[in-house]
Design a protein around this motif. Structure first.
Motif, PDB file in Angstrom:
ATOM      1  N   ALA A  48      64.328  91.316  -2.089  1.00  0.00           N
ATOM      2  CA  ALA A  48      64.699  91.887  -3.382  1.00  0.00           C
ATOM      3  C   ALA A  48      65.850  92.864  -3.169  1.00  0.00           C
ATOM      4  O   ALA A  48      65.827  93.665  -2.221  1.00  0.00           O
ATOM      5  CB  ALA A  48      63.510  92.601  -4.015  1.00  0.00           C
ATOM      6  N   THR A  49      66.846  92.803  -4.034  1.00  0.00           N
ATOM      7  CA  THR A  49      67.997  93.699  -3.929  1.00  0.00           C
ATOM      8  C   THR A  49      68.600  93.879  -5.313  1.00  0.00           C
ATOM      9  O   THR A  49      68.090  93.342  -6.295  1.00  0.00           O
ATOM     10  CB  THR A  49      69.035  93.134  -2.940  1.00  0.00           C
ATOM     11  OG1 THR A  49      70.056  94.117  -2.711  1.00  0.00           O
ATOM     12  CG2 THR A  49      69.664  91.850  -3.468  1.00  0.00           C
ATOM     13  N   GLY A  50      69.678  94.624  -5.391  1.00  0.00           N
ATOM     14  CA  GLY A  50      70.326  94.856  -6.670  1.00  0.00           C
ATOM     15  C   GLY A  50      71.324  93.758  -7.017  1.00  0.00           C
ATOM     16  O   GLY A  50      72.051  93.274  -6.151  1.00  0.00           O
ATOM     17  N   THR A  51      71.369  93.385  -8.270  1.00  0.00           N
ATOM     18  CA  THR A  51      72.325  92.369  -8.716  1.00  0.00           C
ATOM     19  C   THR A  51      73.756  92.795  -8.426  1.00  0.00           C
ATOM     20  O   THR A  51      74.616  91.962  -8.097  1.00  0.00           O
ATOM     21  CB  THR A  51      72.150  92.124 -10.226  1.00  0.00           C
ATOM     22  OG1 THR A  51      70.799  91.725 -10.479  1.00  0.00           O
ATOM     23  CG2 THR A  51      73.102  91.047 -10.732  1.00  0.00           C
ATOM     24  N   SER A  52      74.024  94.106  -8.521  1.00  0.00           N
ATOM     25  CA  SER A  52      75.384  94.610  -8.314  1.00  0.00           C
ATOM     26  C   SER A  52      75.619  95.124  -6.902  1.00  0.00           C
ATOM     27  O   SER A  52      76.628  95.773  -6.638  1.00  0.00           O
ATOM     28  CB  SER A  52      75.677  95.724  -9.319  1.00  0.00           C
ATOM     29  OG  SER A  52      74.759  96.798  -9.171  1.00  0.00           O
ATOM     30  N   SER A  53      74.704  94.848  -5.977  1.00  0.00           N
ATOM     31  CA  SER A  53      74.865  95.339  -4.599  1.00  0.00           C
ATOM     32  C   SER A  53      75.974  94.594  -3.877  1.00  0.00           C
ATOM     33  O   SER A  53      76.355  93.478  -4.244  1.00  0.00           O
ATOM     34  CB  SER A  53      73.553  95.185  -3.828  1.00  0.00           C
ATOM     35  OG  SER A  53      73.263  93.810  -3.594  1.00  0.00           O
ATOM     36  N   ARG A  54      76.489  95.206  -2.841  1.00  0.00           N
ATOM     37  CA  ARG A  54      77.547  94.572  -2.037  1.00  0.00           C
ATOM     38  C   ARG A  54      77.051  93.284  -1.405  1.00  0.00           C
ATOM     39  O   ARG A  54      77.764  92.284  -1.366  1.00  0.00           O
ATOM     40  CB  ARG A  54      78.029  95.523  -0.935  1.00  0.00           C
ATOM     41  CG  ARG A  54      78.976  96.612  -1.381  1.00  0.00           C
ATOM     42  CD  ARG A  54      79.473  97.406  -0.195  1.00  0.00           C
ATOM     43  NE  ARG A  54      80.376  96.607   0.645  1.00  0.00           N
ATOM     44  CZ  ARG A  54      80.724  96.964   1.890  1.00  0.00           C
ATOM     45  NH1 ARG A  54      80.208  98.051   2.439  1.00  0.00           N
ATOM     46  NH2 ARG A  54      81.551  96.206   2.576  1.00  0.00           N
ATOM     47  N   LYS A  55      75.810  93.321  -0.888  1.00  0.00           N
ATOM     48  CA  LYS A  55      75.314  92.123  -0.203  1.00  0.00           C
ATOM     49  C   LYS A  55      75.202  90.942  -1.166  1.00  0.00           C
ATOM     50  O   LYS A  55      75.493  89.798  -0.801  1.00  0.00           O
ATOM     51  CB  LYS A  55      73.985  92.411   0.511  1.00  0.00           C
ATOM     52  CG  LYS A  55      72.788  92.624  -0.374  1.00  0.00           C
ATOM     53  CD  LYS A  55      71.525  92.858   0.428  1.00  0.00           C
ATOM     54  CE  LYS A  55      71.500  94.207   1.082  1.00  0.00           C
ATOM     55  NZ  LYS A  55      71.485  95.322   0.111  1.00  0.00           N
ATOM     56  N   LYS A  83      70.684  81.934  -1.406  1.00  0.00           N
ATOM     57  CA  LYS A  83      70.999  81.638  -2.802  1.00  0.00           C
ATOM     58  C   LYS A  83      70.284  82.649  -3.692  1.00  0.00           C
ATOM     59  O   LYS A  83      69.277  83.259  -3.289  1.00  0.00           O
ATOM     60  CB  LYS A  83      70.615  80.211  -3.178  1.00  0.00           C
ATOM     61  CG  LYS A  83      69.144  79.974  -3.408  1.00  0.00           C
ATOM     62  CD  LYS A  83      68.915  78.562  -3.966  1.00  0.00           C
ATOM     63  CE  LYS A  83      67.470  78.340  -4.365  1.00  0.00           C
ATOM     64  NZ  LYS A  83      67.261  77.000  -4.968  1.00  0.00           N
ATOM     65  N   ILE A  84      70.802  82.857  -4.891  1.00  0.00           N
ATOM     66  CA  ILE A  84      70.209  83.772  -5.845  1.00  0.00           C
ATOM     67  C   ILE A  84      69.120  83.040  -6.618  1.00  0.00           C
ATOM     68  O   ILE A  84      69.358  81.967  -7.181  1.00  0.00           O
ATOM     69  CB  ILE A  84      71.261  84.319  -6.835  1.00  0.00           C
ATOM     70  CG1 ILE A  84      72.497  84.819  -6.075  1.00  0.00           C
ATOM     71  CG2 ILE A  84      70.659  85.408  -7.707  1.00  0.00           C
ATOM     72  CD1 ILE A  84      72.232  85.945  -5.119  1.00  0.00           C
ATOM     73  N   VAL A  85      67.906  83.588  -6.643  1.00  0.00           N
ATOM     74  CA  VAL A  85      66.795  82.968  -7.368  1.00  0.00           C
ATOM     75  C   VAL A  85      66.975  83.198  -8.868  1.00  0.00           C
ATOM     76  O   VAL A  85      67.144  84.344  -9.313  1.00  0.00           O
ATOM     77  CB  VAL A  85      65.446  83.549  -6.901  1.00  0.00           C
ATOM     78  CG1 VAL A  85      64.303  82.991  -7.742  1.00  0.00           C
ATOM     79  CG2 VAL A  85      65.216  83.222  -5.420  1.00  0.00           C
ATOM     80  N   GLU A  86      66.937  82.124  -9.639  1.00  0.00           N
ATOM     81  CA  GLU A  86      67.132  82.206 -11.088  1.00  0.00           C
ATOM     82  C   GLU A  86      65.819  82.123 -11.873  1.00  0.00           C
ATOM     83  O   GLU A  86      65.772  82.495 -13.039  1.00  0.00           O
ATOM     84  CB  GLU A  86      68.064  81.067 -11.552  1.00  0.00           C
ATOM     85  CG  GLU A  86      69.417  81.039 -10.862  1.00  0.00           C
ATOM     86  CD  GLU A  86      70.324  82.172 -11.288  1.00  0.00           C
ATOM     87  OE1 GLU A  86      69.978  82.877 -12.264  1.00  0.00           O
ATOM     88  OE2 GLU A  86      71.373  82.369 -10.649  1.00  0.00           O
ATOM     89  N   ASP A  87      64.764  81.646 -11.253  1.00  0.00           N
ATOM     90  CA  ASP A  87      63.486  81.440 -11.932  1.00  0.00           C
ATOM     91  C   ASP A  87      62.812  82.783 -12.197  1.00  0.00           C
ATOM     92  O   ASP A  87      62.310  83.444 -11.273  1.00  0.00           O
ATOM     93  CB  ASP A  87      62.602  80.552 -11.055  1.00  0.00           C
ATOM     94  CG  ASP A  87      61.308  80.137 -11.735  1.00  0.00           C
ATOM     95  OD1 ASP A  87      60.723  80.968 -12.452  1.00  0.00           O
ATOM     96  OD2 ASP A  87      60.886  78.986 -11.540  1.00  0.00           O
ATOM     97  N   TYR A 112      67.328  93.687 -11.067  1.00  0.00           N
ATOM     98  CA  TYR A 112      66.386  93.111 -10.097  1.00  0.00           C
ATOM     99  C   TYR A 112      66.842  91.715  -9.715  1.00  0.00           C
ATOM    100  O   TYR A 112      66.889  90.797 -10.536  1.00  0.00           O
ATOM    101  CB  TYR A 112      64.985  93.076 -10.709  1.00  0.00           C
ATOM    102  CG  TYR A 112      63.939  92.345  -9.891  1.00  0.00           C
ATOM    103  CD1 TYR A 112      63.741  92.605  -8.540  1.00  0.00           C
ATOM    104  CD2 TYR A 112      63.115  91.389 -10.494  1.00  0.00           C
ATOM    105  CE1 TYR A 112      62.773  91.940  -7.816  1.00  0.00           C
ATOM    106  CE2 TYR A 112      62.127  90.728  -9.778  1.00  0.00           C
ATOM    107  CZ  TYR A 112      61.967  90.998  -8.434  1.00  0.00           C
ATOM    108  OH  TYR A 112      61.004  90.334  -7.718  1.00  0.00           O
ATOM    109  N   CYS A 113      67.192  91.556  -8.435  1.00  0.00           N
ATOM    110  CA  CYS A 113      67.730  90.286  -7.930  1.00  0.00           C
ATOM    111  C   CYS A 113      66.916  89.852  -6.718  1.00  0.00           C
ATOM    112  O   CYS A 113      66.571  90.681  -5.864  1.00  0.00           O
ATOM    113  CB  CYS A 113      69.201  90.481  -7.544  1.00  0.00           C
ATOM    114  SG  CYS A 113      69.987  89.025  -6.817  1.00  0.00           S
ATOM    115  N   VAL A 114      66.585  88.584  -6.635  1.00  0.00           N
ATOM    116  CA  VAL A 114      65.856  88.039  -5.488  1.00  0.00           C
ATOM    117  C   VAL A 114      66.761  87.074  -4.736  1.00  0.00           C
ATOM    118  O   VAL A 114      67.344  86.157  -5.317  1.00  0.00           O
ATOM    119  CB  VAL A 114      64.561  87.325  -5.930  1.00  0.00           C
ATOM    120  CG1 VAL A 114      63.914  86.605  -4.741  1.00  0.00           C
ATOM    121  CG2 VAL A 114      63.574  88.335  -6.515  1.00  0.00           C
TER     122      VAL A 114
END
Length: 228
Positions: A48-55, A83-87, A112-114
């Motif tokens: 889990a990380t931020g949608t706007s994070s550098r990574k 890959k970014i999880v969209e579900d 919230y980004c996975v």
């Protein structure tokens, strides 16, 4: 699932904190220490990380990634893709209460980004086994000598048993006819290996190479059995 994969998966289950590497804007690996959000064996790991994070920005531009995890004696290093999880439902299933400190809006917080890591290859060093493993078919691509740590990427490099059969645990320089070719201590083996290590990796100083082998060799079968 192969035994070595099971061991690596069990180690991952015990590890809550992993290192995750992305490729930054200048083409260099950028490593972050990350809490694991979940995993499926060792073939798939979630963070889990931020949608706007550098990574996240890095992975959107270049999906190549690396992760590593371990404890005091065992470790796994993997390369793969992100890959970014969209579900939304799946993202919610990975939600942990302490994430609220970072994403106050809960699982629906747009920040919230996975990230989903899918393994391509792993170098596994667990319980004295030291192999390179391929995720596509679970095959071990390369083993390493359990005495000196040399890659055994062809059977021509295997040692031999007393009956002349191949021994896949040891190289031909360490074992012939079922016997070790040199009666040496662990520290003496490190010094024997040092010139070969330096020749193969001139970018590594002799001191660094020696320390690497002092960490690696004690876990190999020959030296592990002596300690036990």
């Amino acid at each position: 699932m192969a035994a070595i994969e099971e061991k690596a998966a069990a180690l991952l289950e015990r590890c809550e904190v992993l290192s995750l590497a992305s490729i930054n804007e200048d083409g260099f690996p950028r490593i972050c220490v990350m809490s694991k959000a979940g995993s499926e064996g060792i073939r798939r790991v979630f963070f889990a990380t931020g949608t706007s994070s550098r990574k996240t920005a890095h992975f959107m531009k270049n999906p190549k990634a690396g992760i590593s995890y371990g404890d005091e004696k065992d470790s796994v290093t993997m390369t793969g893709t992100i890959k970014i999880v969209e579900d939304d439902g799946f993202k919610k299933s990975l939600w942990k209460d302490w994430y609220t400190a970072h994403f106050p809006g809960g699982p629906e917080d747009p920040e919230y980004c996975v990230l989903q890591f899918d393994a391509l290859e792993a170098t596994i060093y667990v319980d004295g086994d030291f192999v390179t493993w391929r995720a596509s078919d679970g095959r071990c691509l390369c083993r390493y000598c359990q005495s000196c740590g040399m890659p055994l990427n062809s059977e021509e490099l295997y040692g031999t048993e007393a009956d002349g059969s191949k021994n896949g645990d040891y190289c031909r320089y360490c074992m012939t006819d079922g016997r070790f070719t040199a009666d040496v201590t662990l520290e003496e083996m490190i010094e024997l290996c040092l010139p070969h290590m330096s020749a193969a990796h001139p970018e590594i100083t002799a001191g660094s190479a020696r320390e690497m082998m002092r960490r690696l060799l004690p876990g190999l079968k020959r030296w592990r059995s002596e300690r036990d």
